[in-house]
Design a protein around this motif. Structure first.
Motif, PDB file in Angstrom:
ATOM      1  N   UNK A 253       6.827   7.954   2.253  1.00 31.21           N
ATOM      2  CA  UNK A 253       7.861   8.037   3.362  1.00 31.21           C
ATOM      3  C   UNK A 253       7.445   7.253   4.480  1.00 31.21           C
ATOM      4  N   UNK A 254       6.205   7.084   4.799  1.00 32.43           N
ATOM      5  CA  UNK A 254       5.908   6.110   6.130  1.00 32.43           C
ATOM      6  C   UNK A 254       6.297   4.969   5.938  1.00 32.43           C
ATOM      7  N   UNK A 255       6.554   4.449   5.094  1.00 34.68           N
ATOM      8  CA  UNK A 255       7.153   3.072   4.786  1.00 34.68           C
ATOM      9  C   UNK A 255       8.227   2.860   5.642  1.00 34.68           C
TER      10      UNK A 255
ATOM     11  N   UNK B 182       0.693  -1.262  -0.063  1.00 35.27           N
ATOM     12  CA  UNK B 182       0.160  -0.080  -0.109  1.00 35.27           C
ATOM     13  C   UNK B 182       0.752   1.353   0.040  1.00 35.27           C
ATOM     14  N   UNK B 183       2.015   0.995   0.488  1.00 36.82           N
ATOM     15  CA  UNK B 183       3.013   2.421   0.568  1.00 36.82           C
ATOM     16  C   UNK B 183       4.178   2.489  -0.626  1.00 36.82           C
ATOM     17  N   UNK B 184       3.903   1.729  -1.737  1.00 38.46           N
ATOM     18  CA  UNK B 184       4.526   1.505  -2.951  1.00 38.46           C
ATOM     19  C   UNK B 184       5.786   1.290  -2.805  1.00 38.46           C
ATOM     20  N   UNK B 185       6.352   0.594  -1.470  1.00 37.92           N
ATOM     21  CA  UNK B 185       7.798   0.253  -1.626  1.00 37.92           C
ATOM     22  C   UNK B 185       8.060  -1.398  -2.045  1.00 37.92           C
ATOM     23  N   UNK B 186       9.060  -1.400  -2.967  1.00 36.25           N
ATOM     24  CA  UNK B 186       9.471  -2.864  -3.487  1.00 36.25           C
ATOM     25  C   UNK B 186      10.445  -3.333  -2.617  1.00 36.25           C
ATOM     26  N   UNK B 187      11.141  -2.772  -1.949  1.00 35.64           N
ATOM     27  CA  UNK B 187      12.311  -3.020  -0.802  1.00 35.64           C
ATOM     28  C   UNK B 187      11.580  -3.705   0.374  1.00 35.64           C
ATOM     29  N   UNK B 188      10.508  -3.008   0.834  1.00 34.95           N
ATOM     30  CA  UNK B 188       9.739  -3.417   2.019  1.00 34.95           C
ATOM     31  C   UNK B 188       9.019  -4.815   1.568  1.00 34.95           C
ATOM     32  N   UNK B 189       8.195  -4.893   0.360  1.00 35.14           N
ATOM     33  CA  UNK B 189       7.710  -6.019   0.012  1.00 35.14           C
ATOM     34  C   UNK B 189       8.807  -7.295  -0.184  1.00 35.14           C
ATOM     35  N   UNK B 190       9.901  -6.996  -0.630  1.00 32.68           N
ATOM     36  CA  UNK B 190      11.008  -8.051  -0.522  1.00 32.68           C
ATOM     37  C   UNK B 190      11.561  -8.462   0.878  1.00 32.68           C
ATOM     38  N   UNK B 191      11.548  -7.375   1.757  1.00 31.34           N
ATOM     39  CA  UNK B 191      11.922  -7.757   3.046  1.00 31.34           C
ATOM     40  C   UNK B 191      10.982  -8.598   3.607  1.00 31.34           C
ATOM     41  N   UNK B 192       9.656  -8.437   3.532  1.00 33.38           N
ATOM     42  CA  UNK B 192       8.564  -9.187   3.972  1.00 33.38           C
ATOM     43  C   UNK B 192       8.533 -10.615   3.696  1.00 33.38           C
ATOM     44  N   UNK B 193       8.980 -10.701   2.223  1.00 30.25           N
ATOM     45  CA  UNK B 193       9.065 -12.063   1.833  1.00 30.25           C
ATOM     46  C   UNK B 193      10.386 -12.730   2.422  1.00 30.25           C
ATOM     47  N   UNK B 194      11.268 -12.054   2.543  1.00 25.35           N
ATOM     48  CA  UNK B 194      12.387 -12.654   3.180  1.00 25.35           C
ATOM     49  C   UNK B 194      12.072 -13.072   4.743  1.00 25.35           C
ATOM     50  N   UNK B 195      11.416 -12.234   5.284  1.00 25.21           N
ATOM     51  CA  UNK B 195      10.976 -12.961   6.571  1.00 25.21           C
ATOM     52  C   UNK B 195      10.222 -14.082   6.720  1.00 25.21           C
ATOM     53  N   UNK B 196       9.438 -14.423   5.586  1.00 27.96           N
ATOM     54  CA  UNK B 196       8.837 -15.858   5.636  1.00 27.96           C
ATOM     55  C   UNK B 196       9.709 -16.971   5.280  1.00 27.96           C
TER      56      UNK B 196
END
Length: 414
Positions: free
Chosen positions: A174-176, A58-72
């Motif tokens: 920026x809130x990401x 929702x905050x348009x951050x590809x690096x955060x999406x990838x980090x979430x997948x890494x946590x999985x």
């Protein structure tokens, strides 16, 4: 106690993944400090993976999406352990003589394959965004230079509109950064709390779990730098997809390593050398205790010649070859076998079966390879076993003899 681990490499560093010792995760003693901090880490990983995934989307951050997948990558491993531990520890049956440990291996293969495919998908998506952003900036700069910085044009050279909307330009909200920063703080706290207990107990298992939390905090730092960099610096909208690409490469390498490990385990690859050494030391220790019921049997006369084994989930199925005096009876060797099996099972975690083979002491040192049937012995000219062929041939002869006798009787009647 030595545990088998499979290294997961992340851009120069590594940590054990999936096949690490899950003692604290599967323990029923919830009052234990090590069990409690491990379970807390599991639930924190679960909620943070969801939070980072939704926040990145929702905050348009590809690096955060990838980090979430890494946590999985660690989270699914822990859930897989909890889901399969009851199966893998079931006693063997006639249908599954080796036990049910391979069920966990099959689950590991499926999960690792999904992680590998997901990492590739994330990397491809980040690469596409990076490609469009880099060439968009080049195209816009060229267009502005040619049109006197006129911003009224639409499409540009590559068909992109030169919009000042950050979302349209691929810049994350920026809130990401708050989510990435919160992940760093929480994971660092879990690292320090887990490592404190690990040092108090001198536990390599808890120390390994602590390192997992530290690695997760490092990947969140990559995401945080990428998010803030796009807002602090100018003309670096490509920085966030670069962060996503870096983290996705970590996921790809983890998925690739674990998929290969699961395939090797299903193919019955031999156990690691440290497990063999632990089994050998435990067996040697049992033989040195000399606590057997027969006065003629002494452990000093027994030699551990070979140790082999395979891994089935969390279970180790070990084979030992022991050399004993040639005049020992079956009853006497049984005393040795029971003592070795009991000692190895008590001292080496995860050993579920110990199969012992006895050979006579001699100059030759046979190993387990002589149990395989040679090519010169195996029937290859016909798929039909020799005894069945012989039985069929005998039946054919009997039928022929009966027919001949019947014809002879007919001739005599005539």
């Amino acid at each position: 106690m030595t545990s088998s681990t499979q290294a997961r490499h992340h851009g120069g560093h590594s940590h054990a993944h999936h096949h690490h010792d899950n003692t604290y995760l599967t323990s029923t003693n919830k009052k234990d400090a090590g069990v409690r901090i491990t379970r807390i880490g599991l639930f924190v990983n679960f909620f943070m993976a969801i939070g980072k995934g939704l926040g990145g989307y929702f905050l348009n951050s590809q690096s955060l999406v990838a980090d979430a997948f890494h946590s999985l990558t660690d989270l699914v491993s822990d859930f897989l352990t909890l889901a399969t531990v009851s199966w893998s520890l079931k006693p063997p049956t006639a249908r599954f003589p080796g036990g049910y440990g391979k069920i966990e291996s099959m689950g590991s293969l499926g999960v690792s394959s999904l992680l590998l495919a997901g990492g590739i998908g994330l990397g491809w998506h980040s690469a596409e965004i990076l490609y469009s952003q880099v060439f968009l900036d080049v195209a816009v700069a060229a267009a502005e230079h040619g049109h006197g910085h006129d911003h009224s044009h639409v499409g540009g050279i590559f068909g992109h509109s030169h919009s000042h909307n950050p979302a349209d330009m691929g810049i994350p909200n920026v809130h990401a950064a708050w989510i990435a920063g919160g992940s760093i703080i929480v994971k660092e706290y879990l690292y320090r709390a887990t490592m404190k207990i690990a040092k108090e107990r001198k536990s390599s298992v808890l120390a390994s779990n602590a390192v997992h939390h530290r690695i997760d905090s490092l990947t969140s730092i990559v995401a945080l730098v990428a998010i803030l960099g796009t807002h602090i610096l100018t003309n670096v909208s490509w920085l966030d997809p670069v962060g996503g690409l870096v983290v996705s490469m970590m996921v790809i390498r983890a998925g690739y390593t674990n998929t290969g490990s699961a395939l090797l385990e299903l193919a019955d690859v031999g156990v690691a050398e440290d497990i063999k050494d632990s089994v050998r030391k435990s067996a040697t220790k049992a033989l040195s205790e000399d606590s057997f019921a027969s006065g003629r049997v002494t452990g000093a006369e027994v030699q551990v010649q070979d140790v082999q084994g395979v891994k089935a989930g969390q279970n180790y199925l070990m084979n030992l070859e022991l050399a004993v005096p040639s005049d020992w009876t079956v009853k006497e060797t049984r005393l040795i076998e029971d003592a070795v099996r009991e000692r190895v099972g008590a001292k080496v975690r995860g050993v579920r079966r110990v199969r012992v083979r006895f050979v006579a002491k001699s100059e030759d040192t046979p190993d387990f390879t002589d149990e395989f049937i040679g090519a010169d012995v195996s029937p290859r000219s016909s798929p039909e076993p020799e005894e069945e062929k012989d039985a069929g041939h005998d039946h054919h002869l009997e039928h022929s003899q009966d027919k001949f006798t019947s014809n002879d009787d007919v001739r005599r009647r005539h």
